[in-house]
Design a protein around this motif. Structure first.
Motif, PDB file in Angstrom:
ATOM      1  N   MET A 101       0.740  -1.301   0.069  1.00 54.74           N
ATOM      2  CA  MET A 101       0.029  -0.083  -0.028  1.00 54.74           C
ATOM      3  C   MET A 101       0.745   1.143  -0.055  1.00 54.74           C
ATOM      4  O   MET A 101       1.764   1.372   0.887  1.00 54.74           O
ATOM      5  CB  MET A 101      -0.947  -0.086   1.351  1.00 54.74           C
ATOM      6  N   THR A 102       0.590   2.038  -0.929  1.00 54.62           N
ATOM      7  CA  THR A 102       1.372   3.206  -1.205  1.00 54.62           C
ATOM      8  C   THR A 102       0.621   4.635  -1.088  1.00 54.62           C
ATOM      9  O   THR A 102      -0.485   4.710  -1.484  1.00 54.62           O
ATOM     10  CB  THR A 102       2.138   3.405  -2.559  1.00 54.62           C
ATOM     11  N   ARG A 103       1.111   5.458  -0.172  1.00 61.18           N
ATOM     12  CA  ARG A 103       0.636   6.675  -0.039  1.00 61.18           C
ATOM     13  C   ARG A 103       1.509   7.638  -0.589  1.00 61.18           C
ATOM     14  O   ARG A 103       2.575   7.809  -0.522  1.00 61.18           O
ATOM     15  CB  ARG A 103       0.347   7.023   1.565  1.00 61.18           C
ATOM     16  N   MET A 104       0.693   8.788  -1.186  1.00 61.02           N
ATOM     17  CA  MET A 104       1.222  10.013  -2.020  1.00 61.02           C
ATOM     18  C   MET A 104       0.439  10.986  -2.206  1.00 61.02           C
ATOM     19  O   MET A 104      -0.894  10.660  -1.973  1.00 61.02           O
ATOM     20  CB  MET A 104       1.843   9.532  -3.514  1.00 61.02           C
ATOM     21  N   THR A 105       0.785  12.355  -2.555  1.00 59.58           N
ATOM     22  CA  THR A 105      -0.186  13.151  -2.997  1.00 59.58           C
ATOM     23  C   THR A 105      -0.226  13.418  -4.324  1.00 59.58           C
ATOM     24  O   THR A 105       0.722  13.519  -5.097  1.00 59.58           O
ATOM     25  CB  THR A 105       0.242  14.645  -1.961  1.00 59.58           C
ATOM     26  N   ALA A 127       3.336  -2.882  -5.005  1.00 58.99           N
ATOM     27  CA  ALA A 127       4.410  -1.882  -5.191  1.00 58.99           C
ATOM     28  C   ALA A 127       5.004  -1.817  -6.287  1.00 58.99           C
ATOM     29  O   ALA A 127       5.805  -0.855  -6.688  1.00 58.99           O
ATOM     30  CB  ALA A 127       5.296  -2.126  -3.976  1.00 58.99           C
ATOM     31  N   GLU A 128       5.095  -2.827  -7.279  1.00 63.32           N
ATOM     32  CA  GLU A 128       5.850  -2.762  -8.531  1.00 63.32           C
ATOM     33  C   GLU A 128       4.892  -2.278  -9.654  1.00 63.32           C
ATOM     34  O   GLU A 128       5.280  -2.171 -10.664  1.00 63.32           O
ATOM     35  CB  GLU A 128       6.302  -4.252  -8.783  1.00 63.32           C
ATOM     36  N   ILE A 176       5.003   2.548  -8.060  1.00 62.63           N
ATOM     37  CA  ILE A 176       4.408   3.363  -6.874  1.00 62.63           C
ATOM     38  C   ILE A 176       5.025   3.035  -5.566  1.00 62.63           C
ATOM     39  O   ILE A 176       5.100   4.007  -4.766  1.00 62.63           O
ATOM     40  CB  ILE A 176       2.947   2.935  -6.899  1.00 62.63           C
ATOM     41  N   GLY A 177       5.887   1.973  -5.700  1.00 60.83           N
ATOM     42  CA  GLY A 177       6.591   1.672  -4.347  1.00 60.83           C
ATOM     43  C   GLY A 177       7.497   2.593  -4.134  1.00 60.83           C
ATOM     44  O   GLY A 177       7.854   2.925  -2.919  1.00 60.83           O
ATOM     45  N   ALA A 178       8.026   2.969  -5.252  1.00 59.49           N
ATOM     46  CA  ALA A 178       9.353   3.866  -5.073  1.00 59.49           C
ATOM     47  C   ALA A 178       8.884   5.429  -4.894  1.00 59.49           C
ATOM     48  O   ALA A 178       9.720   6.271  -4.595  1.00 59.49           O
ATOM     49  CB  ALA A 178      10.127   3.992  -6.436  1.00 59.49           C
ATOM     50  N   LEU A 179       7.523   5.611  -4.715  1.00 60.58           N
ATOM     51  CA  LEU A 179       6.870   6.968  -4.538  1.00 60.58           C
ATOM     52  C   LEU A 179       6.376   7.213  -3.307  1.00 60.58           C
ATOM     53  O   LEU A 179       5.510   8.191  -3.152  1.00 60.58           O
ATOM     54  CB  LEU A 179       6.022   7.320  -5.594  1.00 60.58           C
ATOM     55  N   VAL A 209       2.918  14.087  -6.660  1.00 61.89           N
ATOM     56  CA  VAL A 209       2.766  13.855  -7.993  1.00 61.89           C
ATOM     57  C   VAL A 209       1.743  14.877  -8.703  1.00 61.89           C
ATOM     58  O   VAL A 209       0.790  15.074  -8.018  1.00 61.89           O
ATOM     59  CB  VAL A 209       2.125  12.520  -8.178  1.00 61.89           C
ATOM     60  N   LEU A 210       2.096  15.272  -9.669  1.00 62.99           N
ATOM     61  CA  LEU A 210       1.353  16.223 -10.454  1.00 62.99           C
ATOM     62  C   LEU A 210       0.956  15.709 -11.853  1.00 62.99           C
ATOM     63  O   LEU A 210       1.584  15.663 -12.511  1.00 62.99           O
ATOM     64  CB  LEU A 210       1.790  17.929 -10.638  1.00 62.99           C
ATOM     65  N   THR A 211      -0.302  15.873 -12.187  1.00 60.52           N
ATOM     66  CA  THR A 211      -0.574  15.151 -13.686  1.00 60.52           C
ATOM     67  C   THR A 211      -1.496  16.488 -14.184  1.00 60.52           C
ATOM     68  O   THR A 211      -1.683  17.370 -13.565  1.00 60.52           O
ATOM     69  CB  THR A 211      -1.489  14.089 -13.406  1.00 60.52           C
TER      70      THR A 211
END
Length: 176
Positions: A1-5, A17-18, A62-65, A70-72
């Protein structure tokens, strides 16, 4: 489980994660602005801005983040008030639209770092357009640089992400 903005909003991906960021954005977050092109980071169609740097989303997992910002393209103002969006429309850059989200993201990051980019910097972006919008893109960059003239207006304003709405292109196309 990955958390980011993503586009100013906290996001929690319950994916392997891969999983490449491109697919997490498109399939799990319904943010379809980043396009699938080459799956090797060579074409630029999937470019997003990660922690201030333009990166092809197909090459980073996503695991690396974890904790990244992140801006799209969906994070750009829906009223098209960003100077690059305005210049894009004024110079009538749009053609088929497939490469445009990635190109706008790459150029936005470049213009933030270097408001008056040199030709070598522009050439180093490497986003591919098969429609031939290059000359109009260069005019749009010049127009954006001129409008910035000393002000820090190149940052994306607080446009909120609207999942599923990728109609933020100068030509009004859905971008899907």
């Amino acid at each position: 489980m990955t958390r980011m903005t993503v586009n100013g909003e906290g996001m929690h991906f319950r994916l392997d994660a891969e999983t490449p960021l491109l697919w997490a954005l498109r399939d799990a977050a319904n943010l379809t602005g980043a396009k699938y092109g080459c799956d090797s980071g060579d074409c630029g169609a999937c470019t997003v801005i990660i922690d201030g740097q333009a990166m092809p989303s197909c090459t980073v997992t996503i695991g690396a983040l974890e904790g990244a910002d992140v801006l799209t393209i969906e994070g750009f103002p829906p009223d098209r008030s960003h100077p690059l969006q305005q210049a894009w429309a004024a110079e009538q850059v749009s053609q088929c639209g497939y490469c445009e989200p990635g190109m706008i993201m790459a150029l936005s990051a470049l213009l933030q770092a270097s408001p008056n980019p040199l030709p070598e910097q522009l050439a180093a972006i490497g986003n591919i357009c098969r429609c031939g919008i290059g000359p109009r893109v260069l005019r749009a960059v010049a127009r954006t640089s001129a409008s910035a003239a000393g002000a820090d207006i190149l940052k994306v304003s607080s446009g909120k992400a609207e999942p599923g709405n990728s109609s933020r292109f100068s030509n009004g196309s859905s971008g899907e």
